[in-house]
Design an enzyme around this catalytic site. Structure first.
Site, PDB file in Angstrom:
ATOM      1  N   LYS A 152      24.556  57.440  46.978  1.00  0.00           N
ATOM      2  CA  LYS A 152      25.557  58.468  46.633  1.00  0.00           C
ATOM      3  C   LYS A 152      25.145  59.373  45.472  1.00  0.00           C
ATOM      4  CE  LYS A 152      29.830  56.356  48.274  1.00  0.00           C
ATOM      5  NZ  LYS A 152      31.227  56.072  47.910  1.00  0.00           N
ATOM      6  N   ASP A 157      36.138  60.687  48.050  1.00  0.00           N
ATOM      7  CA  ASP A 157      36.692  59.378  47.683  1.00  0.00           C
ATOM      8  C   ASP A 157      37.987  59.519  46.871  1.00  0.00           C
ATOM      9  OD1 ASP A 157      34.738  57.915  48.962  1.00  0.00           O
ATOM     10  OD2 ASP A 157      33.490  57.673  47.177  1.00  0.00           O
ATOM     11  N   ALA A 169      34.273  50.552  35.541  1.00  0.00           N
ATOM     12  CA  ALA A 169      33.795  51.875  35.129  1.00  0.00           C
ATOM     13  C   ALA A 169      32.559  52.264  35.932  1.00  0.00           C
ATOM     14  CB  ALA A 169      33.492  51.880  33.632  1.00  0.00           C
ATOM     15  N   ALA A 189      33.098  53.861  41.811  1.00  0.00           N
ATOM     16  CA  ALA A 189      34.451  54.012  42.355  1.00  0.00           C
ATOM     17  C   ALA A 189      35.416  54.440  41.255  1.00  0.00           C
ATOM     18  CB  ALA A 189      34.909  52.694  42.986  1.00  0.00           C
ATOM     19  N   GLY A 246      42.680  48.735  49.499  1.00  0.00           N
ATOM     20  CA  GLY A 246      41.645  49.763  49.575  1.00  0.00           C
ATOM     21  C   GLY A 246      41.446  50.378  50.953  1.00  0.00           C
TER      22      GLY A 246
HETATM   23  P1  ATR Z   1      31.384  50.651  42.560  1.00  0.00           P
HETATM   24  O1  ATR Z   1      30.587  51.815  43.051  1.00  0.00           O
HETATM   25  O2  ATR Z   1      32.088  49.895  43.655  1.00  0.00           O
HETATM   26  O3  ATR Z   1      32.306  51.025  41.453  1.00  0.00           O
HETATM   27  P2  ATR Z   1      29.551  49.531  40.647  1.00  0.00           P
HETATM   28  O4  ATR Z   1      29.230  50.921  40.196  1.00  0.00           O
HETATM   29  O5  ATR Z   1      28.461  48.553  40.829  1.00  0.00           O
HETATM   30  O6  ATR Z   1      30.324  49.577  42.034  1.00  0.00           O
HETATM   31  O7  ATR Z   1      30.655  48.932  39.634  1.00  0.00           O
HETATM   32  C1  ATR Z   1      31.076  47.605  39.692  1.00  0.00           C
HETATM   33  C2  ATR Z   1      32.171  47.392  38.636  1.00  0.00           C
HETATM   34  O8  ATR Z   1      32.620  46.033  38.713  1.00  0.00           O
HETATM   35  C3  ATR Z   1      31.660  47.605  37.220  1.00  0.00           C
HETATM   36  O9  ATR Z   1      32.702  48.143  36.444  1.00  0.00           O
HETATM   37  C4  ATR Z   1      31.339  46.176  36.790  1.00  0.00           C
HETATM   38  O10 ATR Z   1      31.342  45.964  35.389  1.00  0.00           O
HETATM   39  P3  ATR Z   1      29.997  46.246  34.515  1.00  0.00           P
HETATM   40  O11 ATR Z   1      29.941  47.720  34.299  1.00  0.00           O
HETATM   41  O12 ATR Z   1      30.207  45.479  33.265  1.00  0.00           O
HETATM   42  O13 ATR Z   1      28.844  45.730  35.335  1.00  0.00           O
HETATM   43  C5  ATR Z   1      32.464  45.418  37.434  1.00  0.00           C
HETATM   44  N1  ATR Z   1      32.166  43.989  37.588  1.00  0.00           N
HETATM   45  C6  ATR Z   1      31.319  43.410  38.465  1.00  0.00           C
HETATM   46  N2  ATR Z   1      31.309  42.070  38.313  1.00  0.00           N
HETATM   47  C7  ATR Z   1      32.180  41.779  37.307  1.00  0.00           C
HETATM   48  C8  ATR Z   1      32.625  40.575  36.659  1.00  0.00           C
HETATM   49  N3  ATR Z   1      32.147  39.366  37.036  1.00  0.00           N
HETATM   50  N4  ATR Z   1      33.519  40.680  35.643  1.00  0.00           N
HETATM   51  C9  ATR Z   1      33.995  41.878  35.269  1.00  0.00           C
HETATM   52  N5  ATR Z   1      33.634  43.064  35.835  1.00  0.00           N
HETATM   53  C10 ATR Z   1      32.728  43.015  36.831  1.00  0.00           C
END
Ligand code: ATR
Length: 278
Positions: A69, A106, A133, A136, A244
């Protein structure tokens, strides 16, 4: 009269899990159009060739999904300002002259899914709490700001990423530590989970909803499962919830319109067709 045969598809890696072919092919049938929507597994190293190939093959365009993306943006001739702000595209539309235009639907899909679940929903009803953050979250933040949200509290495990969003999108955004997520719900009108916590095969999101007003809408960007532990917890205490699936279905509409010339509807039949694949 011969109808024009129109082709589109989705580019990603891996791609087998994508529901986009089921959504778009449902609409092609429903609206009695002539064409098809395929899926293209494209590795990172082949992305540029694949995108250039859209024009050569005569495709109307394509969706772009994980992990392309952001990377796909640099191969566009023009990017919609909204997609520019979201920092990612999910749709390419090949123009009559062959130029490649990039869009991101989105955020549109997200806002539509809220309106569908709660027709009276308004972005300025009160503070919004966003968990996560990543990609998405960015699309959702931009769409909520544009819809008129006055205060968005972002909490992310890695606070720096939440801070970066606040820096970029201004004073309506505040950030908190991840551990403050229980208290940050105080007075909020909308809670959004954009993290992967609660997704099938992942651990549940741990959050105490005691401070959340029961009038607040609770939404989760996850659609497998349709009801995450967060949504179940919220529903049981009386909050309205949005999964979702609506975002997934509604984001597809503007792309279909751009390629096939019909703005399609999200019907109960479409929803059932996609739920049957989950
Ligand atoms: P997407 O495009 O679906 O948003 P992404 O960019 O990989 O996917 O983002 C995943 C989100 O889930 C991030 O905010 C991530 O937190 P970090 O920025 O600290 O990595 C969060 N996330 C994933 N696993 C997590 C966990 N075990 N506890 C808390 N937050 C988590």
């Amino acid at each position: 009269m011969n109808k024009k045969y129109i082709m589109a598809g989705v580019i990603g890696w891996p791609i087998a899990h994508s529901r986009s072919p089921a959504i778009h092919n449902h609409w092609i049938q429903q609206y009695n159009l002539c064409g098809a929507y395929g899926q293209f597994p494209v590795e990172i190293n082949n992305l540029e060739m694949a995108i250039q190939g859209l024009k050569a093959l005569g495709l109307a365009g394509c969706n772009i999904t994980i992990p392309h993306k952001v990377a796909a943006m640099r191969h566009m001739d023009w990017i919609d300002p909204l997609a520019q702000r979201m920092g990612a595209i999910n749709t390419i539309v090949v123009q009559a002259d062959g130029a490649l235009h990039g869009f991101n639907n989105d955020g549109f899909g997200y806002i539509q899914s809220l309106h569908e679940a709660q027709p009276s929903w308004q972005a300025n009803a009160g503070p919004v709490v966003i968990l996560g953050a990543g990609g998405a979250a960015r699309a959702i933040v931009v769409s909520l700001l544009d819809a008129g949200a006055e205060e968005i509290r972002i909490l992310n495990r890695t606070r720096d990423k939440a801070e970066a969003l606040a820096q970029e999108f201004g004073s309506r955004i505040t950030t908190y530590e991840w551990r403050e997520r229980h208290e940050a719900l105080s007075g909020c009108a909308l809670l959004v989970n954009t993290t992967s916590l609660g997704m099938h095969g992942q651990e549940a999101l741990e959050i105490n909803l005691a401070q959340l007003p029961t009038s607040a809408l609770v939404s989760d960007a996850i659609y497998v499962p349709l009801e995450t532990p967060l949504l179940a917890q919220a529903r049981k205490r009386g909050n309205s919830t949005v999964n979702g699936l609506g975002m997934l279905l509604h984001q597809a509409r503007p792309a279909f319109h751009a390629w096939f010339g019909v703005m399609p509807e999200v019907t109960p039949e479409l929803r059932q067709t996609i739920i049957a694949t989950l």
